[in-house]
Scaffold this active site. Structure first.
Site, PDB file in Angstrom:
ATOM      1  N   CYS A 127      28.706  59.610 101.676  1.00 43.66           N
ATOM      2  CA  CYS A 127      28.353  58.284 102.595  1.00 43.66           C
ATOM      3  C   CYS A 127      29.473  57.659 103.042  1.00 43.66           C
ATOM      4  CB  CYS A 127      27.507  57.375 101.642  1.00 43.66           C
ATOM      5  SG  CYS A 127      27.993  57.098  99.948  1.00 43.66           S
ATOM      6  N   HIS A 247      28.065  50.260 102.440  1.00 46.80           N
ATOM      7  CA  HIS A 247      29.476  50.339 102.262  1.00 46.80           C
ATOM      8  C   HIS A 247      30.433  49.757 103.182  1.00 46.80           C
ATOM      9  CE1 HIS A 247      28.594  53.049  98.777  1.00 46.80           C
ATOM     10  NE2 HIS A 247      28.830  54.102  99.424  1.00 46.80           N
TER      11      HIS A 247
HETATM   12  C1  2RA Z   1      28.915  56.495  95.628  1.00 50.78           C
HETATM   13  N1  2RA Z   1      29.546  58.025  97.496  1.00 50.78           N
HETATM   14  O1  2RA Z   1      29.084  55.596  96.486  1.00 50.78           O
HETATM   15  C2  2RA Z   1      29.099  57.846  95.939  1.00 50.78           C
HETATM   16  C3  2RA Z   1      27.824  58.648  95.856  1.00 50.78           C
HETATM   17  N2  2RA Z   1      26.967  58.333  96.740  1.00 50.78           N
HETATM   18  O2  2RA Z   1      28.712  56.412  94.498  1.00 50.78           O
END
Ligand code: 2RA
Length: 342
Positions: A127, A247
């Site tokens: 991601c 994120h």
């Molecule tokens: C996280 N990218 O954010 C890793 C797995 N999704 O924990």
């Protein structure tokens, strides 16, 4: 024609988002099979008004399946080859095959040309890699990228439903003046766990011998593969923060030639899947609270490096479960359906 589709991991956070997106996008399928571990088999889920009973995932589950969406997890290692053997194309969100030279690693807006090179498995990037790549590509098209320094601020949803629940429970406990219990973060497999509520944890996944984490090295290796250039230097720090679903990433990029803010902003404006949210005078910039639940990633805080005319800073935010996982995989499937290449 429409494909026979299977979703492996249908009851988890990413699997549930596959279902939401299939309904939202009127994703075309002839038949749908929902698969999960034995523990989740028997669960009833509704998709497009029809109720499905989740079945235990076995090799024979993939008979007559054209496209198999794998939500992630180590089960991909055994079941993806079994599905391919039975004629399915697997779009795999796990990290299992991402660096396999025979497996394309694809962000549809960035390297769609790689999709047709598949030999049965197409890998969905991590991601944090997907979200960063959407900001890198418009810049890379203007002037080749040489070096990237990135810090990520990653939502707890990256650790699945358990990560989300941990933030909720710890927040409630702290506000009630009670002890916060930590069992999941930074990674369930580790000896030590720390609270994420009112905290940040500078570790996602396990540390490697070079003192970078697996999550950080995914951003290095996957970005080089997606941009087909392993000379690009990438220096990542991935951090877990107390946010539910999106994120955020602070990215400093050095390019071969200087690029103006206007040229980069214009290129981002024209780039599919990216929305420019950038007006400091009006305090306009992307924030995870507002990008969660939406398909587009948002980019802002676009500004030149203070000292290096070939340096460009930006801040990019995207929903980890949507574009960071389920949407990206579904867009790859939509590409296959549009080309009728399944
Ligand atoms: C996280 N990218 O954010 C890793 C797995 N999704 O924990």
């Amino acid at each position: 024609r429409k494909p026979n589709v299977a979703i492996l991991g249908a009851t988890g956070a990413v699997g549930q988002e596959f279902i939401t997106l299939i309904e939202e996008r009127n994703f075309p399928f002839e038949s749908l099979k929902l698969l999960a571990s034995a523990r989740s088999a028997g669960t009833e889920l509704t998709v497009c008004g029809k109720t499905y009973v989740v079945e235990e995932a076995k090799p024979e589950s993939f008979e007559d399946v054209d496209i198999a969406l794998f939500a992630g997890g180590s089960i991909s290692k055994t079941l993806a080859p079994e599905a391919v053997k039975r004629g399915a194309i697997v779009i795999d969100n796990s990290s299992t095959f991402r660096m396999d030279p025979n497996v394309p690693l694809v962000v549809p807006e960035v390297n769609p040309e790689d999709i047709d090179k598949h030999k049965g498995i197409i890998a969905n990037p991590n991601c944090s890699t997907i979200i960063m790549a959407l900001g890198l590509k418009p810049l890379h098209d203007l002037s080749r990228i040489k070096r990237i320094v990135v810090s990520t601020y990653q939502a707890v949803s990256g650790a699945g439903k358990e990560g989300i629940d941990e933030l909720t429970n710890q927040t409630k406990a702290h506000l009630a003046g009670e002890e916060m219990e930590a069992h999941i973060l930074p990674s369930a497999s580790l000896a030590k766990h720390y609270p994420i509520a009112f905290n940040v944890i500078p570790q996602i996944d396990v540390f490697l011998d070079n003192d970078y984490t697996k999550e950080e090295m995914k951003m290095v290796n996957e970005t080089q593969k997606i941009l087909h250039d392993d000379s690009i230097q990438i220096v990542p720090t991935t951090i877990r923060i107390p946010v539910y679903r999106s994120h955020s990433e602070s990215v400093l990029v050095e390019t071969e030639e200087p690029v103006s803010v206007d040229a980069f902003r214009t290129a981002c404006d024209a780039f599919p899947g990216l929305v420019v949210r950038d007006n400091p005078a009006e305090q306009v910039y992307p924030m995870p609270l507002y990008t969660s639940g939406q398909n587009d990633c948002e980019i802002g805080r676009i500004r030149k490096d203070l000292y290096n005319e070939r340096g460009m800073n930006f801040w990019i935010v995207g929903d980890q479960i949507r574009k960071g996982a389920a949407l990206n995989a579904l867009q790859i499937a939509e590409y296959l359906i549009e080309k009728q290449s399944f």
